[in-house]
Design a protein around this motif. Structure first.
Motif, PDB file in Angstrom:
ATOM      1  N   LYS A   1     -14.684  -4.946   6.063  1.00  0.00           N
ATOM      2  CA  LYS A   1     -13.988  -5.233   4.811  1.00  0.00           C
ATOM      3  C   LYS A   1     -13.363  -6.630   4.835  1.00  0.00           C
ATOM      4  O   LYS A   1     -13.014  -7.144   5.855  1.00  0.00           O
TER       5      LYS A   1
ATOM      6  N   GLN B   1       2.399   1.653  -3.450  1.00  0.00           N
ATOM      7  CA  GLN B   1       1.448   2.213  -4.412  1.00  0.00           C
ATOM      8  C   GLN B   1       1.261   3.707  -4.192  1.00  0.00           C
ATOM      9  O   GLN B   1       1.219   4.491  -5.140  1.00  0.00           O
TER      10      GLN B   1
ATOM     11  N   ASP C   1       0.828  -1.209   0.000  1.00  0.00           N
ATOM     12  CA  ASP C   1       0.000   0.000   0.000  1.00  0.00           C
ATOM     13  C   ASP C   1       0.865   1.263   0.000  1.00  0.00           C
ATOM     14  O   ASP C   1       0.576   2.230  -0.704  1.00  0.00           O
TER      15      ASP C   1
ATOM     16  N   LYS D   1      -2.386  -1.212  -9.702  1.00  0.00           N
ATOM     17  CA  LYS D   1      -3.651  -1.512  -9.034  1.00  0.00           C
ATOM     18  C   LYS D   1      -3.430  -2.381  -7.793  1.00  0.00           C
ATOM     19  O   LYS D   1      -2.582  -3.274  -7.801  1.00  0.00           O
ATOM     20  N   LEU D   2      -4.199  -2.091  -6.764  1.00  0.00           N
ATOM     21  CA  LEU D   2      -4.264  -2.960  -5.590  1.00  0.00           C
ATOM     22  C   LEU D   2      -5.728  -3.225  -5.275  1.00  0.00           C
ATOM     23  O   LEU D   2      -6.576  -2.346  -5.440  1.00  0.00           O
ATOM     24  N   ASN D   3      -6.024  -4.412  -4.800  1.00  0.00           N
ATOM     25  CA  ASN D   3      -7.396  -4.742  -4.433  1.00  0.00           C
ATOM     26  C   ASN D   3      -7.835  -3.933  -3.214  1.00  0.00           C
ATOM     27  O   ASN D   3      -7.039  -3.641  -2.322  1.00  0.00           O
ATOM     28  N   LYS D   4      -9.124  -3.578  -3.171  1.00  0.00           N
ATOM     29  CA  LYS D   4      -9.654  -2.788  -2.056  1.00  0.00           C
ATOM     30  C   LYS D   4      -9.484  -3.513  -0.726  1.00  0.00           C
ATOM     31  O   LYS D   4      -9.201  -2.900   0.303  1.00  0.00           O
ATOM     32  N   LYS D   5      -9.658  -4.838  -0.754  1.00  0.00           N
ATOM     33  CA  LYS D   5      -9.547  -5.605   0.489  1.00  0.00           C
ATOM     34  C   LYS D   5      -8.132  -5.537   1.034  1.00  0.00           C
ATOM     35  O   LYS D   5      -7.914  -5.401   2.245  1.00  0.00           O
ATOM     36  N   LEU D   6      -7.142  -5.619   0.155  1.00  0.00           N
ATOM     37  CA  LEU D   6      -5.751  -5.548   0.599  1.00  0.00           C
ATOM     38  C   LEU D   6      -5.440  -4.177   1.188  1.00  0.00           C
ATOM     39  O   LEU D   6      -4.747  -4.066   2.208  1.00  0.00           O
ATOM     40  N   LYS D   7      -5.970  -3.127   0.572  1.00  0.00           N
ATOM     41  CA  LYS D   7      -5.735  -1.774   1.080  1.00  0.00           C
ATOM     42  C   LYS D   7      -6.379  -1.601   2.459  1.00  0.00           C
ATOM     43  O   LYS D   7      -5.821  -0.931   3.332  1.00  0.00           O
ATOM     44  N   SER D   8      -7.541  -2.210   2.659  1.00  0.00           N
ATOM     45  CA  SER D   8      -8.186  -2.151   3.970  1.00  0.00           C
ATOM     46  C   SER D   8      -7.368  -2.896   5.015  1.00  0.00           C
ATOM     47  O   SER D   8      -7.212  -2.428   6.147  1.00  0.00           O
TER      48      SER D   8
END
Length: 209
Positions: free
Chosen positions: A209, A39, A36, A100-107
């Motif tokens: 999440k 990114q 994160d 790109k990063l998945n929303k779940k990973l960012k959470s």
């Protein structure tokens, strides 16, 4: 985990707020935080770097000396990368560094950062307040009262122009809204000050999440 709520004078109000273990007590995921932050920093890059190759350099295309008999190597163009002022071989070109990063990973990364800060006792709660006008001196007094001297991330529930403008010019201080928190700012802070109402917003955004 329970934290005492302070007022803007730095005094304990006698109230405590229980922080959700799902957001502030999770096991930190180091790799998620790394990705994160990577990114975030990549997105800050403009990617406008550019150097000229030999076909873009201004210069004559005339053969600069005869092919044989000079005792030196063959040379056909003054724009050759071998000469000063010539083009550059495989130089940088404009590009987009974002990925790109998945929303779940960012959470997961944000939860990890908050849990890490809470574990190290770097999170403090401040009762809700308002400023009548943008005034840096008033904001500095609040920071002094709560004994926050290093890099501080000040999290408010919603955008408040007076608070944002008051803290904008203070070195090592960043004011952010609860919905705009990012892993880089969390990990870059030595202390995170959460205005009371922002806790529910953060927990609602990240706990499911």
């Amino acid at each position: 985990m329970e934290l005492s709520v302070l007022n803007i004078k730095g005094e304990d109000t006698g109230r405590k707020i229980a922080l959700s273990d799902a957001v502030f007590g999770a096991e930190p995921n180091q790799h998620a935080m790394y990705l994160d932050v990577k990114q975030y920093l990549a997105n800050q890059r403009q990617g406008t770097h550019k150097s000229k190759e030999r076909n873009e350099v201004a210069g004559s295309t005339k053969k600069i000396k005869k092919q044989k008999g000079t005792g030196g190597a063959r040379a056909g163009s003054i724009k050759s990368p071998l000469f000063v002022g010539g083009g550059r071989v495989f130089g940088p070109k404009p590009r987009n560094y974002s990925f790109k990063l998945n929303k779940k990973l960012k959470s997961v990364a944000r939860v990890s950062a908050l849990s890490l800060l809470a574990r190290d006792n770097k999170v403090a709660l401040l009762e809700s307040f308002t400023l009548e006008a943008p005034k840096t001196k008033d904001f500095l007094n609040i920071l002094s009262n709560i004994k926050s001297t290093g890099k501080t991330l000040f999290v408010i529930p919603t955008a408040d122009q007076n608070i944002v403008l008051s803290g904008r010019n203070i070195p090592k201080v960043k004011v952010a809204t609860a919905s705009d928190l990012n892993t880089y700012d969390l990990l870059n802070a030595e202390r995170v000050i959460l205005v009371e109402e922002s806790v529910n917003i953060i927990e609602n955004l990240l706990s499911n999440k």
